[in-house]
Design a protein around this motif. Structure first.
Motif, mmCIF file in Angstrom:
data_model
loop_
_atom_site.group_PDB
_atom_site.id
_atom_site.type_symbol
_atom_site.label_atom_id
_atom_site.label_comp_id
_atom_site.label_asym_id
_atom_site.label_seq_id
_atom_site.Cartn_x
_atom_site.Cartn_y
_atom_site.Cartn_z
ATOM 1 N N THR A 71 -61.301 -15.769 1.102
ATOM 2 C CA THR A 71 -61.804 -16.448 -0.091
ATOM 3 C C THR A 71 -63.319 -16.321 -0.185
ATOM 4 O O THR A 71 -64.006 -15.997 0.787
ATOM 5 C CB THR A 71 -61.435 -17.944 -0.085
ATOM 6 O OG1 THR A 71 -61.914 -18.546 1.126
ATOM 7 C CG2 THR A 71 -59.929 -18.135 -0.179
ATOM 8 N N LYS A 88 -55.168 -14.999 2.375
ATOM 9 C CA LYS A 88 -56.154 -14.081 1.818
ATOM 10 C C LYS A 88 -57.569 -14.645 2.008
ATOM 11 O O LYS A 88 -57.787 -15.856 1.956
ATOM 12 C CB LYS A 88 -55.894 -13.873 0.331
ATOM 13 C CG LYS A 88 -54.654 -13.042 0.031
ATOM 14 C CD LYS A 88 -54.907 -11.582 0.361
ATOM 15 C CE LYS A 88 -53.752 -10.717 -0.102
ATOM 16 N NZ LYS A 88 -53.977 -9.288 0.194
ATOM 17 N N ARG A 92 -62.186 -14.947 -5.458
ATOM 18 C CA ARG A 92 -61.120 -15.903 -5.164
ATOM 19 C C ARG A 92 -61.754 -17.135 -4.511
ATOM 20 O O ARG A 92 -62.075 -17.131 -3.338
ATOM 21 C CB ARG A 92 -60.067 -15.286 -4.234
ATOM 22 C CG ARG A 92 -58.876 -16.191 -3.961
ATOM 23 C CD ARG A 92 -57.988 -15.631 -2.862
ATOM 24 N NE ARG A 92 -57.356 -14.360 -3.226
ATOM 25 C CZ ARG A 92 -57.727 -13.187 -2.718
ATOM 26 N NH1 ARG A 92 -58.706 -13.127 -1.819
ATOM 27 N NH2 ARG A 92 -57.117 -12.075 -3.075
ATOM 28 N N VAL A 122 -59.176 -14.160 -9.213
ATOM 29 C CA VAL A 122 -57.995 -14.918 -8.789
ATOM 30 C C VAL A 122 -58.314 -16.405 -8.881
ATOM 31 O O VAL A 122 -59.345 -16.867 -8.386
ATOM 32 C CB VAL A 122 -57.600 -14.564 -7.341
ATOM 33 C CG1 VAL A 122 -56.400 -15.402 -6.895
ATOM 34 C CG2 VAL A 122 -57.289 -13.076 -7.219
ATOM 35 N N GLY A 123 -57.407 -17.177 -9.491
ATOM 36 C CA GLY A 123 -57.564 -18.618 -9.561
ATOM 37 C C GLY A 123 -58.410 -19.063 -10.737
ATOM 38 O O GLY A 123 -59.304 -18.343 -11.197
ATOM 39 N N SER A 137 -55.088 -22.164 -7.852
ATOM 40 C CA SER A 137 -56.082 -21.539 -6.970
ATOM 41 C C SER A 137 -55.761 -20.102 -6.634
ATOM 42 O O SER A 137 -56.647 -19.366 -6.180
ATOM 43 C CB SER A 137 -56.214 -22.343 -5.669
ATOM 44 O OG SER A 137 -56.702 -23.642 -5.912
ATOM 45 N N ASN A 138 -54.512 -19.674 -6.827
ATOM 46 C CA ASN A 138 -54.103 -18.350 -6.365
ATOM 47 C C ASN A 138 -53.489 -17.468 -7.443
ATOM 48 O O ASN A 138 -53.079 -16.338 -7.155
ATOM 49 C CB ASN A 138 -53.096 -18.494 -5.217
ATOM 50 C CG ASN A 138 -53.728 -19.097 -3.984
ATOM 51 O OD1 ASN A 138 -54.391 -18.421 -3.210
ATOM 52 N ND2 ASN A 138 -53.528 -20.408 -3.805
ATOM 53 N N GLN A 191 -62.243 -9.540 -4.024
ATOM 54 C CA GLN A 191 -61.738 -10.392 -5.093
ATOM 55 C C GLN A 191 -62.633 -11.620 -5.267
ATOM 56 O O GLN A 191 -63.166 -12.156 -4.299
ATOM 57 C CB GLN A 191 -60.309 -10.870 -4.768
ATOM 58 C CG GLN A 191 -59.319 -9.746 -4.507
ATOM 59 C CD GLN A 191 -59.017 -8.948 -5.757
ATOM 60 O OE1 GLN A 191 -58.623 -9.490 -6.781
ATOM 61 N NE2 GLN A 191 -59.214 -7.639 -5.678
#
Length: 775
Positions: free
Chosen positions: A32, A30, A55, A162-163, A153-154, A53
């Motif tokens: 980041t 994904k 992330r 996320v994370g 982290s995920n 996101q």
């Protein structure tokens, strides 16, 4: 039986191979966020990932609090199982059968990690078998800390977060390592039910889950009773916090530089960055009253070449004023900000000494007649004074002497990347704003000079280090330094003594506890205001203007940019000025009057410690020996007077045009005595004549219907067609002519004196009067 064993063995081998290669090379693909930190790990900014996101990239460091909280909530046997907890699965089966529905999954953290990586929301038995299969393989590839780091982290944290790193900033406005036990527990329960993180609903259910985890931590004595009670009383997070935007233009530049989706550990100092932002913001409030909307500043550490503040534009500026433009990398007209490099280049190659006289007179070059900012001429100025006062005419004459192509080459060596056209394209305008430079290149060039001077006499390999904003990623220049330490010292010395004309604003109010070498610049049309300064520790560069190029009255370097420069220096730790590199300086006998290397005719000289290149400069051309008659009033020659009775004298003499302006600044200046009648040579014979007006004539000037004086033409002639004539009315400079010696102006009524001087100092003067005659 044998065949059965063969089939069983084959199946086992196939399963083993499948198991061995079941995991993808990278669990998560994904996109980041791009995350920018300062030199000490403080967050400067981050971008949202390409899929919308928040992330943050994988972080191998998981806070100890989160390790304890997540394992106690999700997988108490995490550190002893091999990816699957038989006890947990058994408990889940029992609970599901007892309730008649699925109430527990029995998944370990490793199994949950596999489900997240496969993006499978299904909880079927087949998916559970696949998770077990992958989880056991993951335990062989990764150690426990790595598995926790991948999970942290995920893990989904609610909404588009996320994370734990992104969640800590979005929900609490702090890094994950600085969260309290209650805050950490909140994040630990979210991956199990991320939909609970909603400010408007599920608040009580989220609080119950968090408090159950806090109770568990108290039971196993991770929390003491006081911490336990206080933690349970903490409020849940409300609306998400905005991600910090301390250096947004640097973040954008990082993405453009190929660091998209990465964690960037920059050289920026959070404290200095915030101070610089505040200074820019404060000055912007005044500047915008004059429709000036943009400003930028760059601060460099001289020793390391590291950028410690990068304010690419006014913080929190409205989008309609170009808030997204990174001024630091944008090419802008240089104004006069490049003049110190010409001075340094000529000092380096032995063309000048620091105090060498340069003519400051009306000048025509390639059809262009440059003017000084104050519209005045001094006749003669010292080279360092011309730099300190940023006089255009002397600097243009120096550029003509040095050569545009040579200066163009010097600027290339200094890594001015935006000066990318031929020398002929720029011509003489190269020194007055005809080229575009960036604030990044400008600060880098001054930093290289300061570093060259700082590192002498020690041999330091980092002397050629390039400017950088990436920590622990210093690049080096293969070329040797452009200027010697001695040249850098005298250039900075001239810049330290910046002067301004009396009618300018009180530049001396730009004072500081620190000694600073500084220079300002203003582009044509008042579109760009520059200021750059340095001491032994820092280089600061400032640009002020409008990103769209709109000029504004009053947008000049000393008024708009210099105050910001000095405010930034005042906010930095105090630092000394540069040490004089005495070991590499050479004694040079200098003419006290002209600043040239002394000739035999110079009556007053002094020994100065100067760069070795000054030994190669020409000797003083302005002192000469002349012979006077016995009265000391007239010049004589051997052809008309017995030199045995003549007096030999050293005389300081200037070209006539320079003399005309210089004598107004030096009351002790004495023109050359006239020749004794009959001693003049052909050189001094008349070559210039004023055709109109005639001496002592009266000129009748009519007034037109607009009540303005009509223009009239005056005319002169010279024996040499290409001669330049300089016109003055009542000691005021009117202009310069060549070939066609006619000039148009509107003299007011009254008595006037017209004086014309050619390049060799030959002059003619007429007196006339103007009488107005109405129509």
């Amino acid at each position: 039986m044998k065949r059965y064993r063969y089939v069983l063995g084959s199946l086992f081998a196939i399963l083993f191979v499948v198991w061995l290669f079941c995991l993808p090379e990278k669990l998560f693909e994904k996109p980041t966020s791009t995350v920018l930190y300062d030199r000490n790990g403080q967050l400067l900014g981050a971008t949202i990932a390409a899929d919308g996101q928040w992330r943050f990239p994988y972080n191998s460091e998981v806070p100890e609090k989160f390790k304890i909280a997540i394992t106690q909530f999700e997988d108490r046997n995490f550190f002893i199982h091999q990816g699957v907890s038989i006890k947990g699965l058994g408990r889940a089966v029992y609970q599901n059968l007892s309730e008649g529905k699925k109430v527990s999954g029995g998944s370990t953290i490793t199994m949950q990690l596999m489900r997240m990586s496969r993006e499978q929301n299904s909880r079927s038995y087949w998916q559970k078998i696949v998770e077990i299969f992958w989880a056991t393989r993951a335990e062989w590839r990764y150690n426990k800390d790595e598995i926790l780091a991948l999970y942290a982290s995920n893990a989904p944290m609610g909404g588009n977060v996320v994370g734990i790193d992104a969640a800590a900033w979005r929900y609490f406005g702090r890094p994950a390592g600085q969260l309290s036990w209650a805050e950490t527990a909140t994040l630990a329960v979210l991956p199990n039910a991320p939909s609970l993180m909603h400010p408007g609903r599920n608040r009580e259910l989220l609080r119950q889950k968090r408090n159950r985890l806090l109770n568990r931590l108290y039971e196993i004595e991770v929390l003491d009773s006081v911490t336990w009670v206080l933690s349970k009383s903490e409020n849940l997070p409300d609306a998400p916090h905005p991600i910090p935007r301390i250096a947004p233009q640097l973040l954008t530049r990082s993405v453009k530089d190929g660091k998209k989706g990465q964690v960037i550990h920059s050289t920026v100092d959070f404290h200095v960055q915030e101070q610089t932002n505040a200074i820019i913001r404060r000055h912007h409030e005044q500047l915008r009253e004059n429709q000036i909307f943009n400003a930028a500043a760059l601060v460099m550490d001289v020793e390391t070449g590291e950028i410690i503040a990068y304010t690419g534009n006014v913080p929190d500026l409205e989008k309609e004023h170009g808030s997204d433009v990174d001024i630091i990398t944008a090419p802008r007209s240089s104004g006069s900000i490049l003049k110190p490099f010409l001075y340094a280049a000529m000092l380096e190659n032995g063309s000048i000494t620091p105090e060498m006289f340069v003519q400051d007179i009306p000048t025509v070059m390639s059809g262009y007649s440059p003017k000084n900012y104050n519209l005045k001429f001094d006749g003669m100025v010292n080279a360092d004074d011309a730099l300190a006062r940023s006089l255009n005419v002397p600097m243009l004459r120096l550029l003509t002497k040095f050569g545009v192509a040579n200066f163009h080459h010097v600027l290339h060596k200094l890594k001015f990347s935006t000066i990318n056209r031929s020398p002929s394209h720029y011509g003489l305008s190269l020194i007055l704003g005809g080229a575009e430079v960036s604030l990044w290149d400008l600060v880098s060039a001054y930093g290289a000079m300061a570093r060259s001077l700082n590192t002498y006499p020690h041999e330091i390999s980092g002397i050629n280090r390039k400017a950088t904003y990436i920590r622990d990623s210093t690049a080096y220049d293969k070329e040797s330094p452009t200027f010697s330490p001695a040249t850098c010292y005298y250039t900075f010395k001239a810049m330290r003594e910046v002067k301004r004309p009396d009618e300018d604003i009180n530049w001396e109010l730009f004072s500081s506890a620190q000694q600073i070498s500084w220079k300002t610049g203003t582009s044509f049309g008042f579109r760009d205001a520059w200021a750059v300064g340095t001491n032994s520790k820092y280089v600061v560069g400032v640009w002020v203007g409008n990103a769209d190029g709109e000029g504004r009255p009053g947008l000049v370097g000393r008024r708009a940019a210099a105050p910001i420069l000095f405010d930034i220096f005042s906010s930095l730790p105090s630092s000394d000025w540069f040490h004089k590199p005495t070991e590499i300086l050479h004694e040079v006998e200098i003419c006290t009057k002209s600043g040239y290397r002394a000739s035999e005719a110079c009556p007053d000289t002094e020994i100065n410690a100067l760069p070795a290149s000054c030994l190669n400069t020409t000797s003083c051309p302005y002192h000469e020996f002349i012979f006077l008659d016995s009265s000391y009033e007239n010049r004589v020659t051997a052809s008309c007077y017995s030199l045995a009775h003549a007096q030999k004298e050293s005389w300081f003499t200037l070209p006539a045009v320079a003399e005309y302006y210089y004598k107004n600044h030096d009351p002790n200046y004495k023109p050359l005595p006239s020749f004794l009648p009959g001693c003049a040579t052909q050189k001094e014979e008349r070559q210039l004549a004023i055709i109109y007006p005639k001496s002592n004539s009266q000129i009748y000037v009519p007034v037109n219907f607009n009540e303005e004086y009509e223009k009239i033409f005056f005319e002169a002639t010279h024996v040499h067609d290409e001669a330049l004539l300089f016109w003055h009315l009542n000691d005021n400079y009117l202009g310069t002519t060549q070939r066609m010696h006619q000039i148009e102006f509107m003299p007011p009524p009254g008595e006037h004196t017209l004086k014309i001087v050619d390049e060799n100092g030959v002059s003619e003067t007429v007196n006339f009067s103007v009488i107005v005659r109405e129509k």
